[in-house]
Scaffold this motif. Structure first.
Motif: not given
Length: 727
Positions: A257-265, A267-278
């Motif tokens: 889980m990572t915290r990033v901004r949704a767009g520009s400086d 922008g709204e902060w979001v918590y996110c996760m990225l997974e890769r499949g086949r």
């Protein structure tokens, strides 16, 4: 004097106030930190669950569509081979080797294809036919491939493929070498874009069915393109065109889980996760305000609670004594414990309901799956009589298990709701016990189990509920056989423990040499759905309700049940039940001659039943025994036919209970009230799926003579009819 007042104020108010403020700030900081960590953990868990859900569903989606494609391609291969056989058949029948358009049209219709193309070995069209305009010209680029034309060199060679068209539709195509001359038979089935979209599972459908209960946004991409999302407006866009997704791709690490901004400086902060499949990526994110939703609430609640407690403490200090403070604290703790107990009970009830549904789903589907599977196997081996007989036997066994399950669930429900009604009628305890043994000996003999019994009863004719006594004894003996060892033994003892002239206490002891039970499991033996081994349902076909029902019936009869068991050595049940002695019973007279069994052959029966399948079964059973049957589709029809017939036309009436227009009870009452000589004497047999004691009582009160339960047992039906043959 002024200095003393300041000092007193400081001691009494300032320092306590500062202490309270300090404690409050410390508590707020502690609660805030704990809530913050808890929210982060929960957010991480939710995002992990969401991404894992998508990966699992995507796997299921791939398996489903792969299976669907394989089945469809196998079908068109079989179609191509069948058409080649049809060509051979025509040549053998007419001697003509050429095919006309009518032949292709007929083959297309019979094989339910979209079209057929006949090519020579060089790929030149000899003849073709299509039902929707998709012809050789549209498929030329595919049917002239070397892999397709290569089948002309080998008559047993086939080629198949699914072709995706530009409009979203697809074609399942198969090529087969001709056996009558060099050439290729090409058959194809065209699936429209609309049907393909409706038929195939797509990942978008799976995401729309996901309801996490929070505000996670799930996005599935094939790299740069968004192929599915659980929020409107995202599907079809490019990842770089969605600021939040672009930011996640640039900053997130797989599985964390990572915290990033949704767009520009800004922008709204979001918590996110990225997974890769086949061959895809799964993005999951939620707003920071949602992820930390409970933290401000907990802080506000803590602040309010702290202020309230502080206020209460001050008020208690001012107005109440120390003893009252302790009493209030005790009451508060007691109240909190009651809330916890209530919460535990609610959670336990909810868990029990969930476990019940899970077990019932498994236990009901298992015999149904067996029945349906055996029907399919029987259809496949339609010419194999031995296999057909085996399938019918297994279908009968599975339906018997399903009936047992339904009966036990209904019995358990009746017992728990207090709706079970005990009978109070005379019965012979020895005859009842012997009848049960005769029923169970066959099942025991199949496994080489020896059954012995001993009887030490002075008062044999008693008053009680024989139906329920039989049920609980059948449960005990059934378990003794089911969980016994091959070539084991079962000993059943029936003895009169004591009597006072009015009540006789009868004890039933069942001892087996089976697998036994552990001491820990015996503590939970009488709980519903309890089984010691996780594979008991599959190994022994058990439902886990038998002993719960048995104990409930024993206690409802005023008796007791005890169990002694040792793992690997066997089990002994001891049941003691008080029964009223039937003082009016006549002495038993031993029969000196065995009379031949009566049969219903030659009788004329009026059958009232609204279900066509039940009618077919009943008619088969009756007519196969030589009974003439007149059918009525409901109670009113049965009443009309009986009223219109001459007295003595019918020897008996078999009456279903639940029917439209007029039910069986109403029809029976109406027949008994008719002004004709046989209206009050003709035997009327209830035929119903309602199998409880109260249902029998209701049938007798309506004027019926017997109560036959579904599913029908042919021997019982015919024996019951034969009993009224001479009446």
């Amino acid at each position: 004097m002024s200095n003393r007042k300041v000092s007193s104020f400081t001691v009494r108010f300032f320092w306590p106030l500062m202490l309270c403020l300090g404690l409050g700030l410390g508590l707020m900081a502690l609660v805030g930190l704990m809530s913050y960590r808890s929210d982060l953990h929960l957010a991480s868990q939710n995002l992990t669950d969401a991404t894992q859900y998508v990966k699992q569903q995507r796997t299921a989606y791939d398996r489903f569509n792969d299976t669907s494609v394989t089945k469809s391609l196998m079908r068109v291969i079989e179609n191509a081979q069948q058409i080649d056989r049809e060509i051979q058949y025509k040549i053998a029948l007419t001697g003509e080797a050429t095919l006309n358009t009518d032949d292709l049209r007929r083959y297309t219709y019979e094989q339910r294809l979209t079209g057929i193309i006949l090519l020579n070995e060089h790929g030149v069209v000899q003849r073709e036919y299509s039902t929707d305009g998709l012809d050789y010209a549209a498929l030329r680029g595919y049917v002239t491939k070397d892999t397709v034309l290569g089948t002309a060199q080998f008559s047993i060679k086939t080629y198949t493929a699914r072709i995706q068209l530009d409009d979203g539709s697809y074609v399942d195509l198969a090529a087969h070498g001709r056996t009558d001359e060099p050439g290729v038979i090409v058959v194809y089935y065209h699936t429209s874009a609309e049907y393909a979209t409706d038929y195939n599972l797509i990942i978008q459908n799976l995401l729309e069915g996901y309801d996490p209960g929070t505000e996670e946004t799930l996005v599935v991409t094939s790299g740069d393109s968004i192929i599915a999302a659980n929020r409107e407006g995202l599907a079809g866009q490019n990842v770089d065109d969605v600021p939040v997704l672009r930011s996640i791709r640039e900053n997130a690490h797989g599985g964390e889980m990572t915290r990033v901004r949704a767009g520009s400086d800004d922008g709204e902060w979001v918590y996110c996760m990225l997974e890769r499949g086949r061959d895809y990526y799964v993005y999951a994110y939620m707003p920071l305000t949602r992820a930390l939703d409970t933290t401000p609430k907990n802080l506000l609640f803590t602040l309010a609670a702290y202020a309230m407690v502080l206020f209460i403490v001050i008020m208690i200090r001012w107005r109440l004594k120390h003893g009252y403070q302790e009493e209030q604290l005790r009451r508060e703790q007691s109240y909190q414990q009651q809330l916890k107990d209530a919460a535990r009970k609610a959670e336990s009830a909810n868990r029990a309901k969930t476990e019940f549904l899970q077990r019932m789903s498994h236990d009901i589907r298992t015999p149904i799956n067996g029945i349906r599977g055996m029907v399919e196997i029987g259809d496949h081996y339609s010419e194999d009589l031995a296999k057909q007989a085996e399938c019918r036997r297994k279908i009968w066994d599975a339906s018997t298990l399903l009936l047992e399950l339904v009966n036990e669930v209904l019995d358990m429900g009746k017992l728990e709701s207090g709706e079970i009604v005990l009978e109070s009628c005379p019965f012979n305890v020895i005859e009842l016990k012997d009848g049960i043994l005769q029923t169970m000996e066959r099942a025991a003999a199949e496994r080489g189990i020896m059954m012995t019994d001993r009887t030490e009863v002075k008062h044999t004719t008693l008053i009680g509920s024989p139906l329920h006594l039989k049920r609980l004894l059948m449960n005990i003996l059934s378990n003794a056989i089911k969980y016994n060892k091959d070539n084991g033994s079962i000993d059943l003892t029936c003895r009169e423990v004591r009597s006072d002239g009015k009540i006789a206490w009868i004890e039933f002891i069942c001892a087996d040499t089976g697998i036994g039970m552990s001491e820990e499991f015996q503590k939970h033996l009488y709980e519903p759905f309890t089984q010691e081994h996780s594979d008991a349902r599959t190994s022994y076909n058990g439902t886990g309700l038998g002993m719960a029902i048995t104990k409930s019936l024993v206690e409802k009869m005023g008796g007791t049940i005890e169990c002694r068991s040792k793992l690997g050595e066997g089990t002994t049940y001891c049941i003691t039940i008080p029964f009223v002695i039937d003082s009016s019973a006549a002495p038993r007279v031993e029969e000196t001659a065995v009379l031949p069994a009566a049969t219903p052959a030659g009788m004329h029966v009026l059958l009232a039943e609204d279900n066509e399948l039940n009618i077919e079964i009943a008619v088969f059973v009756l007519e196969n025994a030589g009974v003439t049957v007149t059918k009525a589709v409901n109670g009113q029809d049965a009443l009309d036919q009986f009223a219109a017939s001459a007295p003595g036309t019918f020897d008996a009436i078999i009456m279903d209970v639940m029917m439209p227009v007029m039910d069986g009870y109403q029809a029976t009452r109406a027949i008994r009230q008719l002004d004709r000589p046989d209206a009050g004497s003709i035997p009327i047999l209830a035929m119903t799926a309602n199998a409880f004691v109260e249902d029998r009582r209701r049938a007798y009160e309506a004027g019926m003579n017997e109560h036959l339960t579904k599913p029908l047992e042919p021997e019982v039906v015919l024996r019951t009819l034969a009993k009224y043959r001479s009446k």
